[in-house]
Design an enzyme around this catalytic site. Structure first.
Site: not given
Ligand code: 13P
Length: 239
Positions: A9, A91, A160, A166, A201
């Site tokens: 990221k 994201e 995901e 996260g 995670s």
């Protein structure tokens, strides 16, 4: 674990990426199919450290060149040494408002340039709670892949779930098995076949669980793969 993909990221700057890439390269227990998705500005150096076919970009423009301020094309990433590209990471979808239409064009750009795409899909918490996850995933898959000629190229689908990214709350084995079976079913209806990854995670405490799920070929790891200690713990567990 067949595929060990690390999404750094925007956690690491160029210098930090070089330090961690050197650490990764020093590990003799690294799975063969390790790919690092690092920051653009570190891509070329990380490739020199970690070797060919092991570096990817986190995003890609859908056009090859032209008046697109701030964009970088698949061809340009390839020239810098990338072989893989994340497409449609949550994201990008939710913070940068990328649509399924934009993601489809990015898939096409990857195929045209022979950059191996990792199509990321996943539902939000409220969509899961409302029982809409199948709808969301099938829409994401179909709009990205239906009638897309992959020209014999392999590609990946990374499941995901947004609620697992996260948060420290990962998908349970039962839930993931159901999702992976469903993804395979949808891919079958549009004559596509992908290598399936799980992300959200993943850590040393759960990485082995994902290794044991039929149809899951590997993991796409975020924060735990961007720090020496947690990365080392995962590699130890995988031995
Ligand atoms: P975390 O492993 O930090 O949850 O992130 C997952 C991810 O977004 C990988 O692409």
């Amino acid at each position: 674990m067949n595929y060990f993909f690390l999404n750094w990221k925007m956690y690491l700057d160029r210098d930090q990426s070089i330090v961690l890439a050197n650490h990764v390269a020093s590990k003799d227990t690294l799975p063969d199919n390790t790919v690092i998705f690092c920051n653009d500005l570190a891509l070329s150096e990380v490739k020199d450290i970690i070797g060919p076919e092991r570096v990817g970009t986190q995003n890609v423009a859908w056009v090859p060149a032209g008046a697109y301020t701030g964009a970088t094309s698949a061809h340009m990433y390839k020239q810098a040494g990338a072989t893989h590209a994340l497409v449609g990471h949550s994201e990008r979808r939710h913070i940068f408002n990328e649509t399924n239409i934009a993601i489809r064009k990015k898939m096409e750009a990857c195929v045209d340039t022979a950059l191996t795409p990792v199509l990321c899909i996943g539902e939000k918490k409220e969509q899961r709670d409302d029982g809409k996850w199948k709808e969301v995933l099938s829409e994401q898959l179909i709009l990205a892949l239906e009638d897309l000629d992959m020209k014999g190229q392999i590609f990946y689908v990374a499941y995901e779930p947004v609620w697992a990214i996260g948060t420290g709350v990962s998908c349970t084995s039962d839930m993931l098995q159901e999702v992976v079976d469903y993804i395979k079913q949808v891919l079958g209806t549009i004559n596509q076949n992908a290598i399936i990854l799980y992300g959200g995670s993943v850590s040393s405490t759960n990485i082995k669980d994902f290794d044991n799920i039929a149809g899951v070929d590997g993991v796409l790891i975020g924060s735990a793969g961007a720090k020496v200690e947690s990365l080392d713990s995962m590699l130890e567990v995988l031995q």
